[in-house]
Design a protein around this motif. Structure first.
Motif, PDB file in Angstrom:
ATOM      1  N   GLN A 130      -7.928  32.201 -82.699  1.00  9.09           N
ATOM      2  CA  GLN A 130      -6.422  32.672 -82.089  1.00  9.09           C
ATOM      3  C   GLN A 130      -6.529  34.455 -83.024  1.00  9.09           C
ATOM      4  N   ARG A 131      -6.942  34.000 -84.419  1.00  8.74           N
ATOM      5  CA  ARG A 131      -6.693  34.314 -85.677  1.00  8.74           C
ATOM      6  C   ARG A 131      -7.225  36.131 -85.018  1.00  8.74           C
ATOM      7  N   PHE A 132      -8.548  35.975 -84.609  1.00  6.85           N
ATOM      8  CA  PHE A 132      -9.336  37.007 -84.080  1.00  6.85           C
ATOM      9  C   PHE A 132      -8.939  37.685 -83.364  1.00  6.85           C
ATOM     10  N   TYR A 133      -8.151  36.936 -82.012  1.00  8.02           N
ATOM     11  CA  TYR A 133      -7.895  37.973 -81.309  1.00  8.02           C
ATOM     12  C   TYR A 133      -6.220  38.746 -81.270  1.00  8.02           C
ATOM     13  N   LEU A 134      -5.298  37.853 -81.990  1.00  5.68           N
ATOM     14  CA  LEU A 134      -4.538  38.252 -82.756  1.00  5.68           C
ATOM     15  C   LEU A 134      -5.132  39.352 -82.902  1.00  5.68           C
ATOM     16  N   ILE A 135      -5.660  39.585 -84.345  1.00  7.74           N
ATOM     17  CA  ILE A 135      -6.066  40.765 -84.972  1.00  7.74           C
ATOM     18  C   ILE A 135      -6.916  41.788 -84.224  1.00  7.74           C
ATOM     19  N   ALA A 136      -7.303  41.983 -82.603  1.00  7.42           N
ATOM     20  CA  ALA A 136      -8.219  42.173 -82.332  1.00  7.42           C
ATOM     21  C   ALA A 136      -7.155  42.784 -81.586  1.00  7.42           C
ATOM     22  N   ALA A 137      -5.914  42.733 -80.931  1.00  3.22           N
ATOM     23  CA  ALA A 137      -4.618  43.002 -79.720  1.00  3.22           C
ATOM     24  C   ALA A 137      -3.662  43.709 -81.208  1.00  3.22           C
ATOM     25  N   LEU A 138      -3.486  43.756 -81.856  1.00  2.00           N
ATOM     26  CA  LEU A 138      -3.070  44.420 -83.156  1.00  2.00           C
ATOM     27  C   LEU A 138      -3.887  45.747 -83.361  1.00  2.00           C
ATOM     28  N   ALA A 139      -5.002  45.943 -83.605  1.00  2.00           N
ATOM     29  CA  ALA A 139      -6.112  46.574 -83.942  1.00  2.00           C
ATOM     30  C   ALA A 139      -6.113  47.963 -82.826  1.00  2.00           C
ATOM     31  N   GLY A 140      -6.489  47.077 -81.461  1.00  2.00           N
ATOM     32  CA  GLY A 140      -5.945  47.979 -80.466  1.00  2.00           C
ATOM     33  C   GLY A 140      -5.273  48.288 -79.675  1.00  2.00           C
ATOM     34  N   LYS A 191     -20.900  51.868 -66.894  1.00  2.00           N
ATOM     35  CA  LYS A 191     -19.521  52.714 -66.617  1.00  2.00           C
ATOM     36  C   LYS A 191     -18.866  52.337 -67.904  1.00  2.00           C
ATOM     37  N   GLU A 192     -17.874  53.256 -68.282  1.00  2.00           N
ATOM     38  CA  GLU A 192     -17.267  53.260 -69.827  1.00  2.00           C
ATOM     39  C   GLU A 192     -16.304  51.907 -69.777  1.00  2.00           C
ATOM     40  N   ASP A 193     -16.280  52.027 -68.905  1.00  2.00           N
ATOM     41  CA  ASP A 193     -14.317  51.164 -68.793  1.00  2.00           C
ATOM     42  C   ASP A 193     -14.612  49.487 -69.254  1.00  2.00           C
ATOM     43  N   SER A 194     -15.933  49.166 -69.097  1.00  2.00           N
ATOM     44  CA  SER A 194     -16.405  47.827 -69.217  1.00  2.00           C
ATOM     45  C   SER A 194     -15.873  47.900 -70.483  1.00  2.00           C
ATOM     46  N   ALA A 195     -15.745  48.721 -71.304  1.00  2.00           N
ATOM     47  CA  ALA A 195     -15.116  48.399 -72.934  1.00  2.00           C
ATOM     48  C   ALA A 195     -14.103  47.991 -72.611  1.00  2.00           C
ATOM     49  N   LEU A 196     -14.117  46.748 -71.246  1.00  2.00           N
ATOM     50  CA  LEU A 196     -12.158  45.886 -71.373  1.00  2.00           C
ATOM     51  C   LEU A 196     -12.379  44.870 -71.514  1.00  2.00           C
ATOM     52  N   LEU A 197     -14.013  44.302 -71.427  1.00  2.00           N
ATOM     53  CA  LEU A 197     -14.271  43.254 -71.447  1.00  2.00           C
ATOM     54  C   LEU A 197     -13.204  42.650 -72.810  1.00  2.00           C
ATOM     55  N   PRO A 198     -13.258  42.201 -73.353  1.00  2.00           N
ATOM     56  CA  PRO A 198     -12.024  41.665 -74.762  1.00  2.00           C
ATOM     57  C   PRO A 198     -11.157  41.850 -74.302  1.00  2.00           C
ATOM     58  N   ALA A 199     -10.392  42.046 -73.028  1.00  2.00           N
ATOM     59  CA  ALA A 199      -9.046  42.499 -72.223  1.00  2.00           C
ATOM     60  C   ALA A 199      -9.405  41.434 -71.250  1.00  2.00           C
ATOM     61  N   TYR A 200     -10.340  41.237 -70.326  1.00  2.00           N
ATOM     62  CA  TYR A 200     -10.916  40.013 -69.886  1.00  2.00           C
ATOM     63  C   TYR A 200     -10.968  38.780 -70.508  1.00  2.00           C
ATOM     64  N   THR A 201     -11.692  38.805 -71.374  1.00  2.00           N
ATOM     65  CA  THR A 201     -11.642  37.390 -72.168  1.00  2.00           C
ATOM     66  C   THR A 201     -10.610  37.180 -73.117  1.00  2.00           C
ATOM     67  N   LEU A 202      -9.827  37.549 -73.589  1.00  2.00           N
ATOM     68  CA  LEU A 202      -8.448  37.669 -73.896  1.00  2.00           C
ATOM     69  C   LEU A 202      -7.682  36.273 -72.769  1.00  2.00           C
ATOM     70  N   ALA A 203      -7.780  37.127 -71.400  1.00  2.00           N
ATOM     71  CA  ALA A 203      -6.596  36.264 -69.919  1.00  2.00           C
ATOM     72  C   ALA A 203      -7.360  35.115 -69.948  1.00  2.00           C
ATOM     73  N   LEU A 204      -9.188  35.072 -70.084  1.00  2.00           N
ATOM     74  CA  LEU A 204      -9.549  33.534 -70.171  1.00  2.00           C
ATOM     75  C   LEU A 204      -8.844  32.491 -71.206  1.00  2.00           C
ATOM     76  N   GLU A 205      -8.891  33.324 -72.377  1.00  2.00           N
ATOM     77  CA  GLU A 205      -7.669  32.442 -73.739  1.00  2.00           C
ATOM     78  C   GLU A 205      -6.288  32.204 -73.352  1.00  2.00           C
ATOM     79  N   LEU A 206      -5.762  33.062 -72.863  1.00  2.00           N
ATOM     80  CA  LEU A 206      -4.284  32.737 -72.796  1.00  2.00           C
ATOM     81  C   LEU A 206      -3.966  31.984 -71.552  1.00  2.00           C
ATOM     82  N   THR A 207      -4.672  32.054 -70.447  1.00  2.00           N
ATOM     83  CA  THR A 207      -4.101  30.977 -69.106  1.00  2.00           C
ATOM     84  C   THR A 207      -5.644  29.810 -69.568  1.00  2.00           C
ATOM     85  N   VAL A 208      -6.887  29.344 -69.076  1.00  2.00           N
ATOM     86  CA  VAL A 208      -7.544  28.626 -68.557  1.00  2.00           C
ATOM     87  C   VAL A 208      -7.800  27.948 -70.460  1.00  2.00           C
TER      88      VAL A 208
END
Length: 623
Positions: free
Chosen positions: A230-240, A198-215
């Motif tokens: 931290q840099r990777f997720y920042l760049i990925a978030a800005l690019a997204g 399913k195409e909405d599985s592309a959201l996995l990086p959002a789920y892993t970012l949620a893990l990083e921001l919390t636990v």
């Protein structure tokens, strides 16, 4: 394997077994709604022999649900082969097994998550199992598990959970001082498999970012690795964000992207606040009457206060997200649950012109909701200083209530007519629910034949659908068919249908209704020819049909209605819509000559020549 892991393995297998039980009353059931075109009427998955060649053909076949959903498509083909046809019980049983495997994996995911969150006492094992079972036994899962085509969604969830387990394993290794590289590679592989479902599985990086921001908080034994994360997720978030604002939004913020919808992009976004709050209500108050399956009755929000619940719903969504952000360090599991729930709806509750609501969209999102609610209940137990035994009893009672409600809801899926009647009862303003009930009554009585004993029941359902769902055409069209069979169709029945066809905003379902009439006409229902021709002409005038549909209309008018002269304009429109080198015009010309219509054949020939000249003229000018 350590003894603790062996015990947890046994208990997680027990969870998987228990996850199956609430859905068994839904067998055998029947195929419904999107099951019909994607499974029953889809020759691409009709596998007759289990071979590499047969599976390759199934994998390469064009799929209505989307050609990127390869893995579920192959399992559909396998189910068709092992059942010797499209057997609902076979397909639904496979869905239940997939659901059980996901519950098993989810128990291990929650266990890893709670370990990372610092919970290491006896609560760890039982909390993980209870959360997994709460997810598996929730009544909202019925329309994901027993709705055969939604294996697309449930298989995607399975691979996403496995990917998150691999990610947590990798990150725990990095926190302990290892590289974690193999775990991250496995995460990417499982992610690719999820996207293949399913195409909405592309959201996995959002789920892993949620893990990083919390636990996880980007922790690692190597501080340089932590900074790189931290840099990777920042760049990925800005690019997204850039891709979303510069590509996705402009690609969908126009009316053409919403063809067949009675709302625009802004109205869809406004409505999704209400939809998300409705999902949350269904999760926290999971009574069967809150889950009608059909949601075509849901009216879009036309403004912040139209209806008035739009603004409060949006404020509640924003408020939950802001609260989760503010307390993400103090109450990490609650915040993580909130982030996972809303992230899982980012695609389906955004600018893409999908239908407004479907329950199966919560299949993964429910993981976040269960985690957030479980965190709140744990905090309440600590504040109330409930003893462990009391907590256990309350947990068992809650899980039993969920499973019992799921069994009750699943039972309604065990029979097509029971499901149809309940759907119409729970969603009285759903045109689809009434049409499904109407057609079910008709088929149960023997089909479109004058002596069908269920004609009155079917006509009554269609009449109610016509009155209670005035926004749709399917029930008035079916009512004409039924009254024609009974011999009491009146001009006003056709007038009502024609008026709606001419004036309503035509949804995707509405655009199919003239084809519905054509289908019954070919089955021998003596529908009024002139009225039928008028309906077809109105449809073509009000919508853009592709070449296939236009040629289908032409053949129906020529062969079934015996009006070749009136069919030619539809053929001409079809020729305009196809590539210049398509053999269709030549084939049609030969057919017309063979049937004794030489003048009409010449007209088609001239039309094809004009098109070829029009295409070649610009090329000549470039030389």
């Amino acid at each position: 394997m350590p003894p603790d892991n062996r015990r947890f393995l046994f208990l997680s297998l027990l969870v998987a077994f228990l996850a199956c039980l609430p859905f068994l009353p839904g067998l055998p059931g029947s195929f419904i709604f999107d099951d019909i075109p994607n499974i029953v009427d889809n020759p691409g998955i009709h596998l007759s022999e289990l071979s590499v060649e047969g599976l390759s053909r199934a994998a390469a076949a064009s799929q209505l649900s989307g050609n990127t959903r390869l893995l579920p498509t192959l399992t559909f083909a396998f189910d068709y082969w092992r059942a010797g046809g499209a057997d609902p019980a076979t397909f639904k049983t496979t869905n239940i097994v997939i659901h059980a495997i996901t519950a098993f994996a989810l128990a291990w995911f929650f266990r890893s998550l709670l370990l990372v969150a610092g919970i290491t006492d006896a609560r760890l094992k039982w909390t993980s199992l209870a959360l997994a079972l709460a997810w598996a036994a929730h009544p909202l899962q019925v329309s994901s598990v027993l709705y055969s085509i939604q294996r697309l969604q449930t298989m995607g969830t399975l691979f996403l959970v496995l990917a998150l387990i691999a990610y947590l394993h990798a990150r725990r290794a990095q926190i302990a001082g290892s590289s974690g590289r193999s775990g991250l590679l496995l995460t990417v592989l499982l992610w690719a498999m999820a996207i293949g479902c399913k195409e909405d599985s592309a959201l996995l990086p959002a789920y892993t970012l949620a893990l990083e921001l919390t636990v996880l908080r980007f922790a690692a034994a190597d501080t340089a690795l932590s900074r790189r994360f931290q840099r990777f997720y920042l760049i990925a978030a800005l690019a997204g964000t850039a891709v979303y604002l510069l590509v996705v939004v402009p690609g969908h913020w126009h009316q053409a992207a919403y063809a067949g919808r009675d709302f625009n992009t802004l109205e869809r976004l406004l409505t999704q606040g209400r939809v998300l709050v409705m999902y949350l209500w269904q999760i926290v108050a999971p009574a069967p009457q809150h889950m009608p399956f059909y949601y075509d009755w849901l009216q879009p929000s036309r403004g912040l206060l139209i209806p008035w619940t739009t603004l409060p719903s949006l404020l509640l969504v924003v408020g939950l997200l802001l609260m989760a952000w503010r307390i993400r360090h103090r109450h990490a599991l609650f915040s993580l649950g909130v982030f996972l729930f809303f992230s899982a709806h980012f695609v389906t509750s955004n600018v893409v012109g999908l239908e407004l609501a479907f329950e199966h969209r919560n299949n993964f999102a429910l993981i976040g909701a269960v985690l957030a609610i479980g965190s709140l209940l744990a905090q309440a137990s600590r504040r109330l200083q409930l003893p462990p035994r009391a907590q256990g009893v309350l947990c068992i009672l809650l899980l039993t209530a969920l499973a019992s409600t799921t069994m009750l809801r699943a039972h309604a899926w065990s029979d097509g007519m029971t499901f149809a009647r309940l759907s119409a009862q729970l969603a009285p303003h759903s045109a689809r629910a009434w049409a499904f009930l109407c057609q079910g009554e008709l088929e149960q009585g023997g089909g479109a034949i004058p002596g069908n004993p269920n004609l009155d029941n079917a006509a009554d359902a269609c009449a109610k659908g016509t009155d209670l769902a005035p926004y749709a055409l399917n029930n008035p069209a079916l009512l004409i068919v039924l009254k024609t069979l009974r011999g009491d169709v009146l001009p006003r029945d056709w007038d009502l249908f024609q008026h709606r066809l001419e004036t309503d905003n035509l949804s995707i379902d509405d655009r199919r209704t003239p084809f519905l009439l054509i289908s019954y006409s070919r089955k021998g229902v003596a529908l009024d020819k002139q009225r039928l021709l008028l309906a077809i002409a109105t449809l073509v005038k009000r919508t853009r049909l592709d070449a296939f549909d236009l040629s289908a209309l032409g053949y129906f008018i020529m062969d079934d209605l015996n009006e070749p002269e009136m069919a030619i304009p539809y053929f001409e429109k079809a020729i305009e819509a196809i590539p210049t080198n398509n053999p269709f015009p030549k084939q049609l010309e030969a057919e017309l000559r063979a049937k004794g219509y030489p003048e009409l054949a010449k007209r088609i020939e001239r039309n094809g020549m004009v098109k070829r000249r029009a295409v070649s003229a610009p090329d000549a000018g470039k030389q």
